[in-house]
Scaffold this motif. Structure first.
Motif, PDB file in Angstrom:
ATOM      1  N   ASP A  27      -9.518   1.986   5.470  1.00 19.72           N
ATOM      2  CA  ASP A  27      -9.469   1.605   4.052  1.00 19.72           C
ATOM      3  C   ASP A  27      -9.390   0.089   3.898  1.00 19.72           C
ATOM      4  O   ASP A  27     -10.034  -0.492   3.017  1.00 19.72           O
ATOM      5  N   ASP A  73      -5.602   4.022   7.214  1.00 24.07           N
ATOM      6  CA  ASP A  73      -5.233   2.766   6.554  1.00 24.07           C
ATOM      7  C   ASP A  73      -6.089   1.600   7.063  1.00 24.07           C
ATOM      8  O   ASP A  73      -6.481   0.724   6.293  1.00 24.07           O
ATOM      9  N   ILE A  89       1.542  -2.440   4.714  1.00 22.27           N
ATOM     10  CA  ILE A  89       2.297  -1.177   4.744  1.00 22.27           C
ATOM     11  C   ILE A  89       3.701  -1.485   5.232  1.00 22.27           C
ATOM     12  O   ILE A  89       3.884  -2.161   6.254  1.00 22.27           O
ATOM     13  N   VAL A 149       0.838  -1.207   0.000  1.00 25.73           N
ATOM     14  CA  VAL A 149       0.000   0.000   0.000  1.00 25.73           C
ATOM     15  C   VAL A 149       0.871   1.255   0.000  1.00 25.73           C
ATOM     16  O   VAL A 149       1.809   1.373   0.790  1.00 25.73           O
ATOM     17  N   SER A 167       0.871   4.661   1.229  1.00 21.19           N
ATOM     18  CA  SER A 167       0.082   5.232   2.311  1.00 21.19           C
ATOM     19  C   SER A 167       0.567   6.628   2.690  1.00 21.19           C
ATOM     20  O   SER A 167       1.745   6.952   2.549  1.00 21.19           O
TER      21      SER A 167
END
Length: 202
Positions: free
Chosen positions: A54, A51, A98, A42, A44
């Motif tokens: 989402d 996050d 992430i 991701v 970000s």
């Protein structure tokens, strides 16, 4: 004519096999920060609350992978573990990932609202080894009165070999952390696979 056709087919097959070998041998891209990158990680703004929201909206779980420049086990995570399509495809389908840098200076907002940097967040969350993977609860399960590091549902503290690595993601996706220790889950899965005749590389 048939000999020429067979020769052409052989040439194409050889070219394809060489291409496959080249692709298999290719390593993930290394970013300016010295970390190995996956194109599906991701991108970000590093507000972990956003996050989480989402990820939940996409019916995925959020995981944070901590890495550092020059880490040989981080390389293995990318080239060995994530190099296996059955593992990477499962993670892509079920998790938002992430990547954070153990020594990074980028600004991050923790799930408890604290604004800090990557390296300070790493200390707060107790990162000792790389790679370390932190698995977070769903956005609707957050307790705003608790610090972010007290809300993790599971932790992979260092490099896990592919079998253990894949099972940890399944363990979180299936929410087995709610009632089973990971070691118990791991043993059950290994036995299920053996009973089905599937080799288990522990």
């Amino acid at each position: 004519m048939s000999a020429m056709l067979n020769a052409a087919r052989l040439s194409v097959a050889l070219l394809l096999s060489l291409t496959l070998v080249t692709v298999a041998a290719a390593e993930p891209r290394i970013g300016d920060d010295g970390l190995y990158k996956q194109p599906w990680f991701v991108e970000s703004f590093l507000d972990l609350r956003e996050d989480l929201a989402d990820a939940q909206a996409a019916d995925k779980r959020l995981a944070i992978i901590w890495e550092q420049r020059g880490c040989p086990y981080c390389k293995d995570l990318h080239t060995v573990n994530l190099g296996k399509p059955e593992i990477s495809e499962y993670i892509k389908a079920n998790f938002a990932i992430i990547q954070l840098n153990l020594w990074g200076d980028r600004e991050v907002t923790d799930v408890d609202g604290e604004v800090t940097t990557e390296k300070k967040l790493a200390r707060k969350w107790g990162v000792v080894f790389t790679p370390t993977i932190h698995f977070l609860p769903e956005a609707t399960e957050l307790d705003q009165s608790q610090a972010g590091n007290r809300q993790l549902v599971a932790v992979m503290p260092g490099y896990f070999r592919p079998f253990h690595f894949a099972r940890m993601f399944e363990y979180v996706k299936e929410r087995r952390y709610e009632h089973d220790h990971f070691q118990k889950y791991l043993s059950e899965k290994a036995e299920e696979m053996r009973q089905a005749g599937i080799p288990v590389e522990m």
